[in-house]
Design an enzyme around this catalytic site. Structure first.
Site, PDB file in Angstrom:
ATOM      1  NE  ARG A 239     -15.788  -5.716   6.677  1.00  0.00           N
ATOM      2  CZ  ARG A 239     -16.475  -4.486   7.272  1.00  0.00           C
ATOM      3  NH1 ARG A 239     -16.347  -4.432   8.403  1.00  0.00           N
ATOM      4  NH2 ARG A 239     -17.267  -3.667   6.459  1.00  0.00           N
ATOM      5  CD  GLU A 267     -19.040 -10.397  11.266  1.00  0.00           C
ATOM      6  OE1 GLU A 267     -19.878  -9.641  10.486  1.00  0.00           O
ATOM      7  OE2 GLU A 267     -17.789  -9.991  11.505  1.00  0.00           O
ATOM      8  CG  HIS A 286     -19.794  -6.461  11.875  1.00  0.00           C
ATOM      9  ND1 HIS A 286     -19.226  -7.171  10.962  1.00  0.00           N
ATOM     10  CD2 HIS A 286     -19.787  -5.141  11.678  1.00  0.00           C
ATOM     11  CE1 HIS A 286     -19.060  -6.174  10.023  1.00  0.00           C
ATOM     12  NE2 HIS A 286     -18.958  -4.981  10.833  1.00  0.00           N
TER      13      HIS A 286
HETATM   14  N1  LIG Z   1     -16.659  -2.975  12.824  1.00  0.00           N
HETATM   15  C1  LIG Z   1     -17.337  -2.094  12.158  1.00  0.00           C
HETATM   16  O1  LIG Z   1     -18.599  -1.988  12.489  1.00  0.00           O
HETATM   17  C2  LIG Z   1     -16.609  -1.268  11.251  1.00  0.00           C
HETATM   18  C3  LIG Z   1     -17.175  -0.066  10.873  1.00  0.00           C
HETATM   19  C4  LIG Z   1     -16.442   0.519   9.885  1.00  0.00           C
HETATM   20  C5  LIG Z   1     -15.280   0.029   9.208  1.00  0.00           C
HETATM   21  N2  LIG Z   1     -14.834  -1.079   9.481  1.00  0.00           N
HETATM   22  C6  LIG Z   1     -13.817  -1.553   8.810  1.00  0.00           C
HETATM   23  O2  LIG Z   1     -12.878  -0.813   9.339  1.00  0.00           O
HETATM   24  C7  LIG Z   1     -11.694  -0.785   7.998  1.00  0.00           C
HETATM   25  C8  LIG Z   1     -10.947   0.644   7.928  1.00  0.00           C
HETATM   26  O3  LIG Z   1     -11.749   1.545   7.960  1.00  0.00           O
HETATM   27  P1  LIG Z   1     -11.273   3.322   7.432  1.00  0.00           P
HETATM   28  O4  LIG Z   1     -12.697   4.011   7.248  1.00  0.00           O
HETATM   29  O5  LIG Z   1     -10.322   3.344   8.483  1.00  0.00           O
HETATM   30  O6  LIG Z   1     -10.373   2.823   5.952  1.00  0.00           O
HETATM   31  P2  LIG Z   1      -9.290   3.764   5.360  1.00  0.00           P
HETATM   32  O7  LIG Z   1      -9.720   5.183   5.771  1.00  0.00           O
HETATM   33  O8  LIG Z   1      -9.632   3.334   3.888  1.00  0.00           O
HETATM   34  O9  LIG Z   1      -7.965   3.488   5.843  1.00  0.00           O
HETATM   35  C9  LIG Z   1      -7.580   2.071   5.711  1.00  0.00           C
HETATM   36  C10 LIG Z   1      -6.025   2.051   6.244  1.00  0.00           C
HETATM   37  O10 LIG Z   1      -5.568   0.704   6.185  1.00  0.00           O
HETATM   38  C11 LIG Z   1      -4.561   0.648   5.587  1.00  0.00           C
HETATM   39  N3  LIG Z   1      -4.336  -0.694   4.830  1.00  0.00           N
HETATM   40  C12 LIG Z   1      -4.868  -1.205   3.782  1.00  0.00           C
HETATM   41  N4  LIG Z   1      -4.517  -2.364   3.471  1.00  0.00           N
HETATM   42  C13 LIG Z   1      -3.701  -2.581   4.324  1.00  0.00           C
HETATM   43  C14 LIG Z   1      -2.759  -3.924   4.342  1.00  0.00           C
HETATM   44  N5  LIG Z   1      -2.820  -4.896   3.795  1.00  0.00           N
HETATM   45  N6  LIG Z   1      -1.852  -3.761   5.402  1.00  0.00           N
HETATM   46  C15 LIG Z   1      -1.714  -3.158   6.327  1.00  0.00           C
HETATM   47  N7  LIG Z   1      -2.544  -1.672   6.290  1.00  0.00           N
HETATM   48  C16 LIG Z   1      -3.298  -1.818   5.299  1.00  0.00           C
HETATM   49  C17 LIG Z   1      -4.124   1.871   4.734  1.00  0.00           C
HETATM   50  O11 LIG Z   1      -2.994   1.961   4.443  1.00  0.00           O
HETATM   51  P3  LIG Z   1      -2.742   3.426   3.663  1.00  0.00           P
HETATM   52  O12 LIG Z   1      -2.615   4.306   4.399  1.00  0.00           O
HETATM   53  O13 LIG Z   1      -1.077   2.978   3.147  1.00  0.00           O
HETATM   54  O14 LIG Z   1      -3.367   3.124   2.229  1.00  0.00           O
HETATM   55  C18 LIG Z   1      -4.958   2.747   5.417  1.00  0.00           C
HETATM   56  O15 LIG Z   1      -4.299   3.201   6.540  1.00  0.00           O
HETATM   57  C19 LIG Z   1     -13.038  -0.807   7.048  1.00  0.00           C
HETATM   58  O16 LIG Z   1     -12.405  -1.430   5.763  1.00  0.00           O
HETATM   59  C20 LIG Z   1     -13.818  -1.883   7.287  1.00  0.00           C
HETATM   60  O17 LIG Z   1     -13.312  -3.026   6.946  1.00  0.00           O
HETATM   61  C21 LIG Z   1     -15.605  -1.895  10.640  1.00  0.00           C
END
Ligand SMILES: NC(=O)c1ccc[n+]([C@@H]2O[C@H](COP(=O)([O-])OP(=O)(O)OC[C@H]3O[C@@H](n4cnc5c(N)ncnc54)[C@H](OP(=O)(O)O)[C@@H]3O)[C@@H](O)[C@H]2O)c1
Length: 323
Positions: A239, A267, A286
């Protein structure tokens, strides 16, 4: 019979995995009358979906096709259970991330410019670009025109569903992977986010793949960028506001680092925004989570969640449980 409303723009054949014994109701973008719906699959675009919320009566469950559901609790209230499509974006977003890393290390944005100019000789500009951005002043011959990912150190901030897919896809490149998440753990080693500053100087590539929260807002600012090696690549597939945009624009214009961004702050990025014109930057609007596989995958996730809901099983992707 459970009434399940879904966006009429979604082809009905994609709902074939949905359980028997429900009534599927295609919903238009606009409704001029109230409608009774137990379960709602909103249009993935919030601006379209939100228009029909005041017309929905009796809603008990929302099955979002997206990972981000930030707008839904405020729209439907606390008495509705909300599930997201966690995981549906994993493959496409991980593939975007690996592609963006390779595109930047192979200087594809520069070579696309060369192709458009139709001037083969311009390839020799690549060596000067490489030396300027990396600070590698060695008299290398033959001239350097591309770089390698293999053997580089990649720091991944966020090690969830998408992060693990990125790791799987990076495996053949034998990179040294440094992982950071909220909490520290072993096997594989994951560092706590409090260690971020000490890890940044080791990373030639930094991948951001974590949610935007109060803690992650502005996580990468001018201090963190200053800690990155000269010419390091910052990849943001998460993000926009996780990175301080002003600090990034300044660092790019100074030739300090490179970046590949799928997300920006703000955005949509306005036409006159300075980020568009920064050097050493690959920017996509995005789109990383998008692919033809997304709709079938997210609808399959929704179908599984609906089956569990009907069977009284625990939900897997609930982000809000009804009060
Ligand atoms: N560009 C795009 O089109 C697109 C598409 C999909 C998703 N995304 C973004 O990608 C993000 C991640 O997706 P995901 O499915 O992999 O999420 P996820 O499975 O919920 O994993 C999130 C990871 O981020 C870590 N985290 C959370 N808060 C943090 C912080 N303050 N500092 C450091 N690490 C932190 C978590 O730590 P823990 O393991 O310790 O809980 C976990 O390892 C989404 O939230 C979304 O914003 C973008």
């Amino acid at each position: 019979m459970l009434r399940v409303g879904y966006p009429a723009v979604i082809a009905a054949e994609l709902l074939r995995d949905f359980p028997q014994g429900i009534e599927l109701i295609p919903l238009p973008d606009q409704l001029d009358h109230d409608i009774d719906i137990d379960v709602w699959i909103p249009d993935p675009y919030p601006a379209r979906a939100i228009q029909i919320v005041p017309r929905l009566r009796g809603l008990r469950l929302v099955l979002s096709l997206m990972a981000g559901t930030e707008w839904i609790p405020g729209a439907v209230g606390p008495h509705v259970t909300i599930c997201n499509a966690h995981g549906a974006h994993n493959i496409s977003t991980a593939e975007w991330t690996v592609s963006a890393i390779l595109a930047m290390l192979k200087h594809f944005p520069f070579y696309l410019d060369v192709q458009r100019s139709g001037q083969w000789k311009r390839r020799f500009e690549a060596s000067a670009n490489y030396a300027a951005i990396t600070g590698d002043a060695r008299p290398l011959y033959p001239p350097v025109m591309l770089e390698e990912l293999t053997g580089k150190t990649v720091l991944m901030v966020g090690y969830g569903g998408i992060g693990k897919q990125i790791e799987r896809m990076l495996a053949p490149f034998n990179v040294e992977l440094l992982r950071v998440a909220r909490s520290v753990r072993a096997n594989p080693q994951v560092h706590a986010v409090s260690e971020l500053d000490s890890l940044l100087p080791r990373a030639q590539v930094v991948v951001l793949i974590l949610p935007l929260t109060a803690d992650s807002h502005g996580l990468i600012g001018s201090r963190q960028i200053a800690l990155m090696p000269q010419g390091a690549l910052l990849v943001n597939a998460a993000r926009g506001p996780i990175v301080d945009t002003n600090a990034l624009v300044e660092a790019l214009n100074q030739g300090r680092i490179r970046a590949a961004l799928d997300v920006t702050d703000p955005e949509p990025l306005p036409e006159e925004h300075p980020l568009w014109r920064c050097p050493n930057l690959l920017l996509t609007p995005h789109v990383a989570g998008s692919s033809p596989q997304f709709a079938p995958r997210s609808l399959s996730t929704a179908a599984g969640e609906l089956r569990r809901y009907i069977d009284g099983q625990p939900l897997e992707n609930a982000v809000q449980l009804a009060l």
